[in-house]
Motif scaffolding. Structure first.
Motif, short mmCIF file in Angstrom:
data_model
loop_
_atom_site.label_atom_id
_atom_site.label_comp_id
_atom_site.label_asym_id
_atom_site.label_seq_id
_atom_site.Cartn_x
_atom_site.Cartn_y
_atom_site.Cartn_z
N GLU A 73 0.75 -1.32 0.08
CA GLU A 73 0.09 0.04 0.02
C GLU A 73 0.64 1.29 0.00
O GLU A 73 0.32 2.26 0.25
CB GLU A 73 -0.92 0.00 1.23
CG GLU A 73 -2.07 0.97 1.11
CD GLU A 73 -2.78 1.10 0.08
OE1 GLU A 73 -2.94 2.35 -0.37
OE2 GLU A 73 -3.22 0.17 -0.85
N GLU B 84 -11.68 3.29 -4.41
CA GLU B 84 -10.47 3.44 -3.74
C GLU B 84 -10.39 2.53 -2.45
O GLU B 84 -9.21 2.48 -1.88
CB GLU B 84 -10.47 5.03 -3.23
CG GLU B 84 -11.59 5.21 -2.29
CD GLU B 84 -12.78 5.92 -2.81
OE1 GLU B 84 -12.90 5.56 -3.92
OE2 GLU B 84 -13.29 6.58 -2.20
N ASP B 85 -11.26 1.78 -2.21
CA ASP B 85 -10.99 0.72 -1.23
C ASP B 85 -10.21 -0.44 -1.64
O ASP B 85 -9.90 -0.54 -2.84
CB ASP B 85 -12.56 0.28 -0.65
CG ASP B 85 -13.41 1.20 0.10
OD1 ASP B 85 -12.71 2.20 0.35
OD2 ASP B 85 -14.28 1.18 -0.11
N MET B 147 -3.61 3.12 5.49
CA MET B 147 -4.83 4.19 5.12
C MET B 147 -4.88 5.11 6.32
O MET B 147 -5.15 6.21 6.31
CB MET B 147 -6.16 3.18 4.79
CG MET B 147 -6.04 2.48 3.66
SD MET B 147 -7.48 1.34 3.65
CE MET B 147 -7.14 0.91 2.00
N LYS B 148 -4.80 4.70 7.58
CA LYS B 148 -4.93 5.36 8.79
C LYS B 148 -4.04 6.33 8.95
O LYS B 148 -4.32 7.46 9.44
CB LYS B 148 -5.25 4.39 10.01
CG LYS B 148 -5.63 5.08 11.22
CD LYS B 148 -6.16 4.48 12.34
CE LYS B 148 -6.42 5.38 13.39
NZ LYS B 148 -6.97 4.92 14.59
N GLU B 152 -6.63 8.56 5.21
CA GLU B 152 -7.26 8.57 4.19
C GLU B 152 -8.73 7.70 4.35
O GLU B 152 -8.80 7.09 5.42
CB GLU B 152 -6.82 7.63 2.93
CG GLU B 152 -5.51 8.13 2.65
CD GLU B 152 -4.63 6.97 1.65
OE1 GLU B 152 -3.81 7.43 1.06
OE2 GLU B 152 -4.54 5.78 2.11
N ARG B 154 -10.48 5.37 3.32
CA ARG B 154 -10.51 4.26 2.58
C ARG B 154 -10.52 3.08 3.63
O ARG B 154 -10.29 3.14 4.95
CB ARG B 154 -9.08 3.98 1.77
CG ARG B 154 -9.12 5.00 0.85
CD ARG B 154 -7.70 5.15 0.27
NE ARG B 154 -7.37 4.03 -0.56
CZ ARG B 154 -6.19 3.57 -0.64
NH1 ARG B 154 -5.03 3.94 -0.08
NH2 ARG B 154 -5.90 2.42 -1.58
N ARG B 242 -14.58 3.44 7.58
CA ARG B 242 -14.54 4.71 6.49
C ARG B 242 -14.35 5.78 7.28
O ARG B 242 -13.73 6.87 7.32
CB ARG B 242 -15.37 4.83 5.28
CG ARG B 242 -14.77 5.88 4.23
CD ARG B 242 -15.79 5.75 3.16
NE ARG B 242 -16.19 4.61 2.38
CZ ARG B 242 -15.41 3.96 1.79
NH1 ARG B 242 -14.33 4.26 1.40
NH2 ARG B 242 -16.08 2.75 1.20
#
Lengths: 326, 363
Positions: A73, B84-85, B147-148, B152, B154, B242
């Motif tokens: 990612e 985007e996930d 992501m976190k 974001e 997501r 989310r």
């Protein structure tokens, strides 16, 4: 320039990488407030925050697997496994995922992660804290395995490992963490991940070693020099892929080779290196390649570890054997 | 003694097996026509699945893991995830991947033994098919952590089977997701069999959902054969994740109507009566019955859809068959960002062998 130990060099390289690239994150058990059980990550959490220097729940497979997900990612995770003896649980993730994510998605996803772990015996630690599993990692396609032998090497190789676009297992000789100091210039210069280093030139026999064994090989070379026999000592540094050009060039010059590893003998990297020399430099050899290894035993508890690990005397004896070979 | 903690597991079902409503429907189902795209996707999934099984039987692909019976789960998840996930599938999730935009001929390539089956140009952040059981769950925690960290909005959604809930990876990942309140949703597809081993042999836990209680995260159980329940439950979990609400484990109850894979023979370990009983619960008939009853779907539309699906399947088969086989050098491609020079000898050996083979066949 500062005169620092190997573990301080690791810390310096981590701080440098985190400073230069905000996608670099450190994760592992006790790496945060405690700074790692060997203090390799000391001070990083207060400097870069708990999100980028994360204490994880106690689960090695999770740590390796999370690093795979983070890397895919877009982060550059540097995961610490507290001791190599606990890194066996990461092999599932390294073999099934880290080493093949790029290939099995045909370049769509990649895995720029580093898995660091202290390795080897000689620190009088409890059971399971003195393992040398480098050959297990080196058997895995798609990854690199690196094993520094000095503070300056640790600094440059770790920077290179973090910048590398593919997964790197970075093995740190715990016995050398605080054994000696070296001048290290914190200039952010990485060392190549595909090169071995000739650390002592010689004419009569080639020693190939890595990690803590390099010191033993150098000591053995010193012992032999007193007898008028000159060993060339190579620090392999990167165990996968191996820089055979440097090894073979030396063996072709000296005609004799002793390969030294702290790991058990059977299927060790010493066996792999010996086989390659036989295949590619047979006619230069004046004697069979000698392997100096630990025994094919369970790594013993520390009362016997000195007897288990190769030392300068065992290496010098092997060198005399190949030099006296008829 | 006092009570230190209590818990309960909620179960969601909106449609009964015959399509009658079992509860007041969520607002997204107020207009039944809004669910027709999901229904169409489920029919496409089943048509593609039947063809894949047939292709294995005729030697056109290798071992294949059928999706028969889990179409509502796949359609529901595919319907609520955003582009985007990130989806982290197991090996049985080709239906969701189709809704992520991945051309189904990739599924045929994958089971046809070709790495290009994991190339998803249409959904490039999604993870590839994952065969080792449960090992994708720690990846989901890592993806969600990234992501976190980057703030974001997501979500990482991982899928696994009931067997995977017995693995350490499963618990370790839920546990980590709880500690960091990660934007992660795990859907455990409980199809009641891990190859031959029935659900009751996996765990003495009353539900698989409750395993999340030990990790301190939200959980629920839902009827995985009910599209509306899946859309509702997974949709709530995904939106919660989310918006910073943390992770959820969802146990989606379904039944594997097929063999484990085409290499399996389920008659060795379960009765025809059991399977026949489960066919009465299946998701496509259930949704169709409801749509019919609501007047949102006609017989004519059904017939047209069947034709459309068959044509689509044919197109996918064609795309698969027309993909030229990989050259042997593909083994070395993308092994590293730059192949180390040490590989030159092995590459040369392979090239020489390939050339010899070509000459041999030509001669």
């Amino acid at each position: 320039m500062s005169n620092i130990t190997l573990v301080e060099a690791i810390n310096l390289a981590l701080a440098r990488a985190m400073e230069e690239d905000e996608s670099v994150v450190v994760l592992g058990e006790d790496v945060g407030l405690n700074g790692g059980v060997f203090r390799a990550t000391a001070g990083l959490q207060s400097r870069f925050g708990a999100e980028r220097v994360a204490d994880t729940p106690l689960a090695e497979g999770l740590i390796a697997g999370m690093a795979v997900g983070m890397a895919a990612e877009g982060l550059r995770p540097v995961a610490e496994i507290q001791f190599a003896g606990f890194a066996y649980a990461t092999i599932d993730q390294l073999l099934n995922h880290a080493g093949r994510l790029r290939h099995r998605t045909q370049g769509r996803l990649s895995c720029p992660m580093v898995l660091r772990t202290p390795c080897g015996a000689g620190i009088h630690a409890p059971e399971h804290h003195s393992e040398s599993p480098e050959a297990m990692f080196a058997h895995i396609p798609g990854i690199r395995v690196v094993y520094p032998s000095s503070p300056s090497r640790a600094y440059g190789l770790l920077l290179a490992a973090i910048q590398d676009p593919d997964p790197v297992v970075f093995l740190e000789p715990s016995r050398l963490y605080r054994r000696f100091k070296e001048e290290v210039d914190d200039d952010g210069t990485p060392l190549p991940l595909d090169k071995a280093f000739v650390v002592r030139e010689g004419t009569d026999v080639t020693f190939v070693a890595w990690g803590a064994m390099l010191r033993e090989a150098l000591d053995a070379a010193e012992e032999l020099a007193a007898e008028g026999r000159f060993a060339e000592v190579i620090d392999l540094a990167t165990l996968k892929p191996i820089d055979f050009e440097t090894v073979l060039a030396s063996v072709k010059k000296t005609g004799r080779c002793v390969v030294i590893t702290e790991a058990p003998r059977t299927c060790s990297l010493a066996s792999e290196i010996s086989a390659n020399i036989s295949e590619q430099a047979l006619l230069s050899l004046l004697a069979p390649v000698e392997r100096v290894t630990a025994f094919d035993c369970v790594t013993p508890m520390f009362r016997l570890e000195e007897k288990y690990m190769p030392d300068a005397a065992r290496i010098a004896a092997a060198a005399r054997k190949v030099m006296e070979y008829q | 003694m006092t009570v230190a903690a209590t818990f309960e597991i909620r179960f969601t079902r909106y449609l009964q097996p015959d399509g009658r409503e079992a509860a007041d429907l969520p607002s997204f189902a107020a207009d039944p026509r809004a669910l027709v795209p999901d229904y169409r996707a489920m029919v496409f999934m089943r048509a593609l699945d039947a063809k894949a099984v047939a292709m294995q039987r005729t030697g056109q692909i290798g071992t294949y893991a059928s999706t028969l019976g889990k179409e509502a789960i796949d359609a529901g998840i595919g319907g609520v995830l955003r582009k985007e996930d990130v989806l982290l599938p197991s090996y049985r999730e080709s239906g969701v991947l189709m809704l992520r935009g991945v051309s189904p001929h990739r599924t045929l390539l994958y089971w046809g033994g070709d790495e290009r089956g994991n190339v998803f140009p249409e959904s490039p952040r999604d993870f590839p098919f994952n065969v080792p059981i449960g090992t994708q769950l720690p990846h989901a925690a890592g993806v969600a952590y990234a992501m976190k960290l980057r703030r974001e909005a997501r979500v990482a959604l991982a899928m696994c089977g009931d067997g995977a809930t017995s693995k350490g990876d499963f618990y370790e990942s839920l546990n980590a997701a709880g500690v960091w309140q990660l934007p992660m949703v795990v859907v455990a597809v409980n199809n009641h069999y891990a190859i031959s081993v029935p659900r009751r042999m996996q765990s003495a836990a009353q539900t698989l959902a409750q395993k999340a209680i030990a990790a301190g995260i939200a959980c629920e159980q839902l009827d995985g054969n009910d599209l509306i329940a899946v859309r509702d439950g997974v949709g709530r979990a995904v939106e919660k994740a989310r918006t910073g609400g943390g992770p959820t484990l969802i146990e989606a109850l379904t039944y594997r109507l097929s063999d484990h894979t085409t290499a399996d023979d389920a008659t060795r370990y379960r009765s025809a009566e059991e399977v026949a009983e489960q066919w009465k619960q299946e998701p496509i008939l259930r949704l169709r019955s409801w749509l019919h009853a609501k007047g949102a779907w006609s017989q004519a539309e059904e017939q047209a859809l069947a034709k459309e699906a068959a044509a689509h399947v044919q197109k996918m088969v064609q795309a698969y068959l027309e993909t030229p086989p990989p050259g042997p050098e593909q083994m070395f491609e993308h092994l590293y960002a730059r192949l180390p020079r040490q590989y030159a000898v092995q590459l040369a050996q392979l090239a020489e062998e390939t050339e010899r083979d070509v000459e041999h066949h030509a001669g």
